[in-house]
Design an enzyme around this catalytic site. Structure first.
Site, PDB file in Angstrom:
ATOM      1  N   HIS A  92       0.838  -1.195   0.000  1.00 36.69           N
ATOM      2  CA  HIS A  92       0.000   0.000   0.000  1.00 36.69           C
ATOM      3  C   HIS A  92       0.872   1.244   0.000  1.00 36.69           C
ATOM      4  O   HIS A  92       2.057   1.208   0.350  1.00 36.69           O
ATOM      5  CB  HIS A  92      -0.935   0.029   1.222  1.00 36.69           C
ATOM      6  N   CYS A  93       0.271   2.370  -0.364  1.00 39.71           N
ATOM      7  CA  CYS A  93       0.886   3.685  -0.181  1.00 39.71           C
ATOM      8  C   CYS A  93      -0.137   4.536   0.572  1.00 39.71           C
ATOM      9  O   CYS A  93      -0.883   4.007   1.400  1.00 39.71           O
ATOM     10  CB  CYS A  93       1.341   4.297  -1.508  1.00 39.71           C
ATOM     11  N   TRP A  94      -0.179   5.841   0.320  1.00 41.30           N
ATOM     12  CA  TRP A  94      -1.101   6.695   1.078  1.00 41.30           C
ATOM     13  C   TRP A  94      -2.549   6.522   0.635  1.00 41.30           C
ATOM     14  O   TRP A  94      -3.437   6.263   1.450  1.00 41.30           O
ATOM     15  CB  TRP A  94      -0.660   8.150   0.927  1.00 41.30           C
TER      16      TRP A  94
END
Length: 354
Positions: A92-94
């Protein structure tokens, strides 16, 4: 692979580590419990890309990101192979945008099975904050400083299979001016919330959930407002242990640490103790008289906590449990019996009138 909703992502394969593709500073501020920092950009690179996006254009920012990403790709694959030998990861990222998308492309190109979190870490934060508003069958364990409440919670969990949340353990702090001594650095409030929400979710089906009675802040971290209010309204079991017993316990506990750390703790509450008492406490540290130092500090902490209890008297169900020991095994039995009696009383039907 398709993007996964949060709960499916969190309950994914245990041997598939969670890779957090955000920058290191973002990870340090707060991350999903157990996630590994696996940044696509350094903090400086991320800042430069953001500046380019705002001041020049999105196209230029994308090209700059590719300039940074390209030379690191082979090393990222090697690192991923070490961290996930089974070649399966959760990522995941933001917000589930370009950073995690680029990392997914790279890892899948290298033969990894990648589970991508839809909406990213932002969705975990939304879920975590919502967890604190859920009604829970809380039971607060109170008592004056040095009563060994955390030790009792540990025994309740280990020997009596009660569901407990150790707020001080999550905060890496015991609450008082001495609370950080001998413990790791505190997490950010955001990380504390992330870890706490996860533990609360694991106890979602608990018929009773024990939590230590705490102030709104534990050291530098703060309890979520909604959860704090629920804690303040929860039934309260108060361990009532004589001051000499608590003094001996704390003197033995803190006497193992560097005197300078104890001096700093006294100096932080110097105004609250008063000049004369603070001076006597510092002299006691210099003389190696830990019981005298602890006794002076307890004069302040006992008064403060007792005042808080008086404010709640009659507003919440409260039972005092006297004990002449800080033995957590003994006291766990006592508070458990008190909690069971309190539950039975609240469940009993109200008497009918004539």
């Amino acid at each position: 692979m398709p993007r996964l909703p949060l709960q499916e992502f969190l309950s994914g394969p245990a041997d598939a580590p969670i890779f957090d593709a955000r920058a290191p500073l973002e990870y340090q501020q707060g991350h999903i419990p157990g996630a590994v920092s696996f940044p696509i950009f350094s903090d400086e690179e991320r800042a430069r890309i953001g500046t380019t996006y705002k001041r020049v254009s999105q196209d230029k920012a994308v090209l700059l990101g590719l300039d940074f990403f390209g030379p690191k790709m082979s090393q990222m694959v090697r690192e991923a192979q070490k961290l996930a030998p089974g070649k399966e990861v959760r990522l995941h990222c933001w917000r589930g945008g370009m950073r995690s998308g680029a990392m997914q492309w790279l890892l899948e190109l290298a033969g990894f099975r990648v589970h991508l979190l839809d909406k990213g870490y932002k969705d975990y934060r939304r879920w975590a904050l919502a967890e604190f508003a859920r009604p829970r069958p809380l039971v607060a364990l109170g008592g004056l400083t040095g009563s060994g409440k955390t030790d009792v919670l540990q025994v309740l969990a280990a020997r009596h299979h009660e569901d407990t949340i150790d707020l001080e353990g999550l905060a890496h702090h015991k609450g008082s001016s001495f609370g950080a001594i001998g413990l790791p650095p505190q997490p950010t409030t955001e990380q504390f919330e992330n870890d706490l929400a996860w533990q609360l979710s694991q106890a979602a089906q608990a018929p009773r959930l024990w939590v230590e009675d705490e102030s709104r802040t534990i050291g530098s971290v703060a309890l979520p407002g909604t959860l704090y209010e629920r804690l303040r309204q929860a039934p309260l079991i108060v361990l009532d242990i004589p001051r000499p017993v608590r003094t001996r316990k704390l003197a033995e506990e803190y006497g193992r640490h560097e005197p300078e750390l104890l001096r700093q703790a006294i100096e932080r509450i110097q105004k609250k103790l008063g000049g004369l008492m603070a001076k006597e406490a510092l002299a006691a540290i210099d003389a190696g008289d830990m019981e005298k130092m602890v006794g002076i500090a307890l004069g302040y902490y006992d008064k403060t906590y007792s005042h808080g209890l008086d404010d709640r008297a009659g507003k919440v169900p409260m039972v005092r449990v006297p004990s002449d020991t800080c033995d957590p095994t003994v006291n766990a039995e006592l508070v458990l019996a008190a909690a069971n009696q309190l539950s039975a009383a609240s469940a009993a039907p109200a008497p009918h009138g004539p």
